[in-house]
Design a protein around this motif. Structure first.
Motif, PDB file in Angstrom:
ATOM      1  N   MET A 179      46.885   2.949  -0.368  1.00  0.00           N
ATOM      2  CA  MET A 179      46.244   3.743   0.430  1.00  0.00           C
ATOM      3  C   MET A 179      45.443   3.459   0.695  1.00  0.00           C
ATOM      4  O   MET A 179      44.481   4.531   1.350  1.00  0.00           O
TER       5      MET A 179
ATOM      6  N   LEU B  32      50.339   8.950  -5.153  1.00  0.00           N
ATOM      7  CA  LEU B  32      51.085   7.716  -4.082  1.00  0.00           C
ATOM      8  C   LEU B  32      49.739   7.685  -3.497  1.00  0.00           C
ATOM      9  O   LEU B  32      49.798   7.180  -2.818  1.00  0.00           O
TER      10      LEU B  32
ATOM     11  N   LEU C  56      50.938   8.331   9.947  1.00  0.00           N
ATOM     12  CA  LEU C  56      52.177   8.191  10.378  1.00  0.00           C
ATOM     13  C   LEU C  56      51.221   7.108  12.340  1.00  0.00           C
ATOM     14  O   LEU C  56      52.775   6.098  11.861  1.00  0.00           O
TER      15      LEU C  56
ATOM     16  N   ILE D 272      61.028   9.730  11.111  1.00  0.00           N
ATOM     17  CA  ILE D 272      60.053  10.624  10.991  1.00  0.00           C
ATOM     18  C   ILE D 272      58.769  11.668  10.943  1.00  0.00           C
ATOM     19  O   ILE D 272      58.961  12.558  10.365  1.00  0.00           O
ATOM     20  N   LEU D 273      59.269  11.545  12.554  1.00  0.00           N
ATOM     21  CA  LEU D 273      57.955  12.553  12.990  1.00  0.00           C
ATOM     22  C   LEU D 273      58.858  13.548  13.166  1.00  0.00           C
ATOM     23  O   LEU D 273      58.516  14.756  13.032  1.00  0.00           O
TER      24      LEU D 273
ATOM     25  N   ILE E  39      61.293  14.103  10.877  1.00  0.00           N
ATOM     26  CA  ILE E  39      61.047  15.184  10.017  1.00  0.00           C
ATOM     27  C   ILE E  39      60.287  15.836   9.700  1.00  0.00           C
ATOM     28  O   ILE E  39      60.447  17.240   9.198  1.00  0.00           O
ATOM     29  N   ASN E  40      59.331  15.334  10.117  1.00  0.00           N
ATOM     30  CA  ASN E  40      57.957  16.292   9.828  1.00  0.00           C
ATOM     31  C   ASN E  40      57.872  18.046  10.364  1.00  0.00           C
ATOM     32  O   ASN E  40      57.778  18.603  10.302  1.00  0.00           O
TER      33      ASN E  40
ATOM     34  N   ILE F   9      55.962  20.555   0.445  1.00  0.00           N
ATOM     35  CA  ILE F   9      56.611  19.499  -0.350  1.00  0.00           C
ATOM     36  C   ILE F   9      57.035  17.973   1.253  1.00  0.00           C
ATOM     37  O   ILE F   9      56.690  17.529   1.401  1.00  0.00           O
TER      38      ILE F   9
ATOM     39  N   PHE G 209      54.528  17.721   2.902  1.00  0.00           N
ATOM     40  CA  PHE G 209      53.226  16.922   3.029  1.00  0.00           C
ATOM     41  C   PHE G 209      53.631  15.489   1.870  1.00  0.00           C
ATOM     42  O   PHE G 209      53.804  15.036   2.627  1.00  0.00           O
ATOM     43  N   ILE G 210      54.185  16.000   0.920  1.00  0.00           N
ATOM     44  CA  ILE G 210      54.442  15.011   0.321  1.00  0.00           C
ATOM     45  C   ILE G 210      54.587  14.486   0.374  1.00  0.00           C
ATOM     46  O   ILE G 210      54.809  13.085   0.323  1.00  0.00           O
TER      47      ILE G 210
ATOM     48  N   MET H 268      56.053  13.429   2.773  1.00  0.00           N
ATOM     49  CA  MET H 268      55.165  12.892   4.832  1.00  0.00           C
ATOM     50  C   MET H 268      54.657  11.042   3.743  1.00  0.00           C
ATOM     51  O   MET H 268      54.905  10.567   4.331  1.00  0.00           O
ATOM     52  N   ILE H 269      53.387  11.987   2.302  1.00  0.00           N
ATOM     53  CA  ILE H 269      53.123  10.550   2.070  1.00  0.00           C
ATOM     54  C   ILE H 269      53.742   9.475   1.298  1.00  0.00           C
ATOM     55  O   ILE H 269      53.630   8.855   1.340  1.00  0.00           O
ATOM     56  N   ALA H 270      55.184   9.761   0.649  1.00  0.00           N
ATOM     57  CA  ALA H 270      56.043   9.075   0.361  1.00  0.00           C
ATOM     58  C   ALA H 270      56.390   8.292   1.396  1.00  0.00           C
ATOM     59  O   ALA H 270      56.036   6.899   1.132  1.00  0.00           O
ATOM     60  N   VAL H 271      57.529   9.269   2.276  1.00  0.00           N
ATOM     61  CA  VAL H 271      57.669   7.759   3.031  1.00  0.00           C
ATOM     62  C   VAL H 271      56.789   6.969   3.453  1.00  0.00           C
ATOM     63  O   VAL H 271      57.013   5.488   3.398  1.00  0.00           O
ATOM     64  N   LEU H 272      55.937   7.080   4.388  1.00  0.00           N
ATOM     65  CA  LEU H 272      54.253   6.376   4.496  1.00  0.00           C
ATOM     66  C   LEU H 272      53.831   5.126   3.670  1.00  0.00           C
ATOM     67  O   LEU H 272      54.388   3.842   3.548  1.00  0.00           O
ATOM     68  N   LYS H 273      53.959   5.711   1.977  1.00  0.00           N
ATOM     69  CA  LYS H 273      53.441   4.938   1.222  1.00  0.00           C
ATOM     70  C   LYS H 273      55.037   4.102   0.873  1.00  0.00           C
ATOM     71  O   LYS H 273      54.655   2.684   1.112  1.00  0.00           O
TER      72      LYS H 273
END
Lengths: 117, 140, 492, 130, 93, 188
Positions: free
Chosen positions: B1, B52, D100, E30-31, E33-34, E66, E68-69, E71-76
């Motif tokens: 990333m 990640l 995002l 995603i938004l 869900i955030n 959770i 935040f994590i 979120m990062i996981a989804v983006l990744k």
């Protein structure tokens, strides 16, 4: 109150059946695992409701609280959640291997490749 | 990333606090919600964030899979070891009362040690699970 | 130390599994696994002796007495099951060495043996415990180990079979959980003996009946009763030989034991067979399952698959015995649990030896086996005779008791069905025997399986014959167990 | 749920102090921000505008809300924990919004304009996947 | 007052669910869900305040974490297609 | 108390809506994310039902670990569920309806929801609540039951986790990839 309680249980059953239906009817293996999770979670709700007492505090001792909800279902469900995540992990690992060796995670495709599956 | 510089910085900044929070949950489990299992998961999420943000290989340089396996097995052994110890000291399996002169103190020791075992196994296994899943996803 | 016997049976594999998983190479973990299963076997034998001396043994985990803590409660029924599980494990483990090296490879052996130990641990824990929720925990340990072990098969279809078992098994486990939850909310306890005391007063409750239905359905998924058996044939066919031998002989049997424990001890004969007509459900399903599975197994080109279907049929015999709801029927069922374990393990081990030498277990691999692998083949034949129920083998003992139980009730059609089932067994075993004796092998050089496979195999075959001739041991224990179970099993 | 909940919060207190009123104002302000953000999430035409509505209000909403609650709890461990949660969200919420938005931009999602609104709507999942 | 706060949170949550279900792009989900996550954190703190238990605030912290994590996981996942990937610099590959 | 019922009912409705959406959605990636919402909501429901420890675990495990593992799986298996012609499947619907009907029959005789006089509340549990401070001196009763009274269950739980780790390592652990696998996966 009892009407509300029944309403609670009816929704739990609805969730359970939605999960079970997802497991039985989806052809996608990941979807099946999501279904299993939904199914199990709704059973957990049921257990926790069994231990719920109106106006009872969470089972952590505190000053001036006399009514606590039942700790036993909580303990059981903690264990059951762990079991659920363990099953999920193994199921997903199997899914990955199935994808790698068959090239698909759709039950229909797998069945077409080999009718005995 | 690499292109998410802000995410990396903030994430890296948060990781130690997440792990600290895990330790808090581990040792505060007697007094409030929490305990070995939850603590293990939270501690593992520190590694999850790191993986990640910086990739699996960087995580593998910090903790190897072999090490995690040892930890995972030792958690089970610690838990069962408490049971064996209580058997050797004359009680039933997992009867913490006999672990110290005073039953209450024995219970404290027993619960503390087994929660620690739970925490070790859960933290290492969860990290291991993520690492194995991520490993498969990397282009070989 | 003797007072700790109930927990030692379970504790030994529990301590050994993590240790074995961390070892390197194939030899050390194998030694650990073998020694530990022998140790557990000795413990179970001592436990059986203790039970016959002192009656029911109660062991409270953590020193907390029964309804508050978890207790192990050993009577004849679970002592017998423990002997079966650990005994078969201690024969399969030595056998596993060569076949695992052949089918799994050295690299993954340590974890494989650890998984085998975890499977044994889960099965023993389920059997020994006296707590309804603890059963669920150990059920899931054994199931997770099973899913893993099944997926180790070389054929890629092993993966899909393992996955479908995972789905079915989890549904079964969750059904069981729902049932136990309903019992808990009505009684407030999870202890089996305590449940048994409190349930009779609640037999009118719709919730208890639903709980019963869910528990029975969940366990029947696990034990592969006829319409719910679809996961079993593939799972057994594609698993590694050592796994099939251990699983085929023990896993479904433990599920049968849980069913017996729930139906007879927790709910009681009165509730299960009078308030709820369990017989009307189980007996027809068992009969249909018996006939259909036996017929299907005749058509299988793969011998392992044939035996898997035959397992479904044999489980139907056991369910038939349970469905009778009498002491005789229960005795026959428990006997068949034990005896079928012994003979199925022998048959699957023989097939493992064949696959080790011939590279497969199709019917064509069996051609001329009487000449190329005579010892293995004779072991298979004796196991097969036992499956048919020929006198002087274990299979005869249990079928004879089953027929006696049916005659006692005057269920003549059932007697006929049992006999027809045996004839079908003659046909499917006969195909293999015919191939072995009369077909020409491709290569008729003699290449007997190595001693490492043959010795454990023949120990089991001799057990097959010995237990078939000297029936006192098993029949006495089974009768005593059935008497205890019929009495409700609550012996304080 | 405990009966010993906070009396003021449940409206059973006998006296309203200045702090109570202040906390009430904070809570209401926070909640109205939250609802406004949610309405924006529903009503706005495309991703970026929705993100504007949700992302911007989110942190302030949480901050005001926690502030209101912290006043109710008084100077206790609970308020410290609330502060911690708020700090955590102060760092993570804008970060994830930023990431995002960046991801969406990289993913080829075009901002909505009055004239070219079609482009945003054509942005189906298949398009976003690339 | 507290009822109004709870109602507001629940309304916001339901709107977030609607957006998560409608999509249309994956980013909208995603938004949503955030947003849903932060509203859940607020709901938990509200429940903690109602129960008068400071312990429960730990759980709110876990939720925030959770969230935040995830979120990062989804983006990744979304940007790189794998969770273990180090990023565009190819470090450690 | 009205407020709690309000929250309870709203969360239940959310869950019902989400579960239906999960059934219908085709994009697996979206399904996993919505499953994350499902877990978060269910954890909030556990909070409302006064089960803080369970909520803690469900949030960390369901919404955290499970979701991440599912995402990791999707990154390998692909995210689109194949759109097959929607056949009407009678058998699953039948099974589900029968199971649901049995359950609905079963909840008829359930003791009243939330009543302190229920059998489950008066038989075994009071000992934990009353004696746990004396016998174990741990304020969190869930911990004392988990670790001491039913410590053996928890040992089983740890073994379950260990087994899962072992199982996943055996199934997808690192090892040389066999060329035959690639051949097998290429013919589609």
């Amino acid at each position: 109150m009892s009407g509300l309680g029944i309403w609670n249980y009816v929704i739990f059953i609805f969730l359970m059946m939605a999960g079970l239906y997802m497991v039985i009817s989806s052809t996608n293996l990941v979807k099946k695992i999501i279904g299993l999770n939904v199914f199990q979670t709704s059973v957990f709700f049921m257990y926790i409701s069994f231990g719920y007492i109106d106006g009872g505090a969470g089972p952590v001792l505190a000053e001036g609280v006399t009514l606590y909800s039942n700790p036993l279902p909580h303990v059981l469900i903690l264990t059951a959640i762990v079991v659920g995540v363990a099953t999920t992990a193994v199921g997903l690992a199997l899914t990955i291997r199935i994808k790698e060796s068959f090239g698909s995670i759709e039950e229909d495709d797998l069945h077409k490749m080999d009718p005995s599956i | 990333m690499n292109d998410h510089l802000i995410l990396r910085v903030v994430g890296k900044f948060l990781i130690p606090y997440v792990m600290l929070f895990g330790l808090y949950v581990q040792f505060h489990g007697d007094f409030g919600p929490g305990g070995g299992f939850q603590a293990g998961v939270i501690f593992a999420s520190g590694f999850v964030i790191y993986t990640l943000l910086f990739g699996l290989r960087s995580t593998q340089q910090i903790v190897s899979e072999g090490f995690l396996r040892v930890i995972s097995a030792s958690g089970v052994l610690i838990y069962a070891g408490v049971g064996v110890a209580s058997m050797l000291m004359g009680g039933e399996f997992l009867n913490y009362n006999v672990l110290a002169a005073n039953p209450i103190a024995g219970q404290h020791i027993g619960i503390m040690v087994i929660e620690f075992g739970v925490g070790l196994t859960v933290a290492s296994t969860m990290t291991l699970l993520l690492m194995m899943f991520a490993e498969r996803g990397l282009p070989s | 130390m003797l007072t700790h016997l109930p927990v030692l049976v379970v504790l030994a594999p529990l301590l050994a599994a993590p240790v074995a998983a961390l070892m390197r190479g194939a030899f050390a973990p194998w030694v650990v696994a073998t020694l530990v299963s022998w140790f557990s076997f000795v413990c179970s034998l001592l436990l059986l002796a203790q039970v016959s001396d002192q009656g029911v043994i109660v062991y409270s985990m953590g020193g907390w007495e029964a309804p508050w803590g978890i207790e192990y409660r050993i009577d004849f029924a679970n002592a017998l099951l423990l002997v079966l599980i650990t005994g078969l494990a201690s024969i399969v483990m030595p056998y596993a060495r060569l076949s695992v090296r052949h089918e799994i490879g050295d690299e993954r052996s340590p974890m494989f043996y650890a998984a085998m130990l975890l499977l044994v641990l889960g099965l023993c824990g389920m059997t020994a415990t006296g707590d309804a929720f603890n059963i669920f925990v150990f059920l899931e340990i054994s199931s997770l180990a099973t899913y893993t072990l099944l997926a180790m098969g070389k054929d890629r279809r092993a993966l899909t079979s393992s996955f479908s078992y995972l789905v079915m098994g989890t549904i079964g486990g969750t059904f069981y959980l729902i049932g136990v939850g309903f019992l808990y909310v009505m009684t407030g306890t999870l202890n089996i003996a305590d449940l048994a005391e409190r349930l009779p007063a609640l037999s009118d409750s719709a919730t208890v009946r639903t709980g019963f239905a869910f528990i029975v359905t969940g366990i029947c998924l696990k034990l592969a009763l006829f319409p719910l058996h679809l996961w079993l044939p593939n799972a057994y066919t594609f698993a590694p030989s050592a796994v099939t031998a251990l699983l085929g002989a023990t896993a479904t049997k433990v599920a049968v034991y849980i069913l017996v424990r729930m139906v007879f001890t927790v709910f009681g004969v009165e509730f299960s067979f009078v308030t709820i007509p369990l017989s009307d459900v189980l007996v027809p399903l068992a009969i249909v399952g018996l006939l259909s599975a036996s017929s299907v197994s005749i058509m299988q080109p793969n011998v392992k698959r044939m035996l898997a279907y035959s397992s479904v049929a044999q489980i139907s015999y056991i369910i038939l015995g349970i469905g009778m709801g009498t002491a005789m029927g229960l005795t026959a069922a428990l006997l068949h649990v034990f005896n079928h374990g012994v003979m199925k393990a022998a048959l699957f081990m023989a097939l493992g030896a064949v696959s080790y030498r011939m590279g497969g277990t199709d019917l064509k691999h069996m051609n001329g086996l009487a000449r190329t692998m005579p010892l293995t083949f004779w072991a298979f034949v004796i196991g097969g005779l036992s499956l048919i129920g020929v006198p002087l083998t274990v299979g005869f003992v249990s079928k004879w008791h089953l027929i006696l139980a049916a005659m006692e009730l005057g269920w003549w059609p059932v007697v006929v069905v049992i006999l027809v089932g045996s004839i079908l067994a003659v046909i499917y075993i006969g195909r293999v025997v015919e191939a072995g004796f009369f077909k020409e092998p491709e290569d008729s050089t003699r290449r007997e399986a190595p001693a490492g496979l043959l010795i454990p195999l023949w120990i089991l075959v001799i057990a097959n014959i010995w237990l078939g001739i000297d029936t006192r041991l098993t029949v006495d224990i089974a009768e005593a167990a059935a008497a205890q179970l019929m009495a409700g099993g609550v012996v304080r | 749920m405990a009966v010993s909940g906070m009396l003021v919060l449940t409206g059973k207190g006998n006296k309203m102090t200045v702090l109570d009123i202040l906390s009430g104002i904070l809570l209401l302000a926070g909640c109205s921000l939250g609802v406004i953000g949610a309405i924006g999430l529903i009503r706005f035409p495309d991703f970026y505008t929705r993100m504007h509505a949700a992302g911007v209000t989110d942190t302030l909403c949480a901050g005001l809300f926690f502030g209101g609650l912290a006043i109710q709890f008084g100077l206790t461990l609970a308020s410290a924990k609330l502060l911690l949660i708020f700090l955590f969200m102060l760092f993570t919420c804008p970060t994830s919004s930023h990431a995002l938005a960046k991801a969406a931009r990289h993913g080829g999602l075009e901002p909505w304009t009055k004239t070219g609104s079609g482009a945003a709507h054509n942005m189906s999942q298949e398009g976003a996947k690339s | 007052m507290i009822v109004a706060a709870a109602l507001a949170i629940l309304v916001a949550m339901s709107m977030a669910i609607v957006r998560a279900l409608l999509g249309p792009t994956i980013y909208d989900r995603i938004l949503a869900i955030n947003l849903f996550g932060t509203k859940t954190v607020m709901l938990i703190t509200l429940i903690a305040a109602l129960a008068g238990r400071a312990d429960y605030l730990d759980i709110a912290l876990v939720y925030a974490m959770i969230n935040f994590i995830a979120m990062i996981a989804v983006l990744k996942f979304f940007e790189y297609g794998s969770l273990g990937h180090a990023g565009s610099d190819g470090q450690g590959e | 108390m009205v407020l709690e019922h309000l929250i309870d009912i709203s969360l239940l409705v959310f869950l019902a809506v989400i579960s239906v959406a999960l059934l219908r959605i085709k994009d697996l990636f979206a399904a996993v994310m919505i499953f994350g919402i499902y877990s978060l909501t269910s954890a909030s429901l556990f909070m409302v039902l006064a089960a803080a420890d369970v909520a803690f675990t469900e949030a960390a495990v369901g919404a955290g670990i499970s979701t991440i593992l599912m995402l990791a799986t999707l990154s390998i298996t692909g995210r689109e569920e194949k759109t097959i012609e929607r056949k009407f499947k009678l058998l699953p619907l039948l099974i589900v309806s029968i199971t649901g009907a049995v359950l609905l029959y079963g909840i008829r005789d359930l003791p009243p929801f939330g009543d302190a006089g229920n059998p489950a509340q008066v038989h075994v549990a009071p000992r934990y609540i009353e004696q746990s401070p004396v016998e174990t001196d741990v304020p969190n009763i869930v911990t004392s039951v988990l670790a001491s009274y039913r410590g053996f269950d928890t040992l089983g739980e740890v073994v379950v986790i260990f087994t899962a780790g072992l199982g996943v390592a055996l199934i997808i652990g690192r090892r040389r990839r066999l060329p035959s696998k690639k051949e097998a996966s290429s013919h589609e």
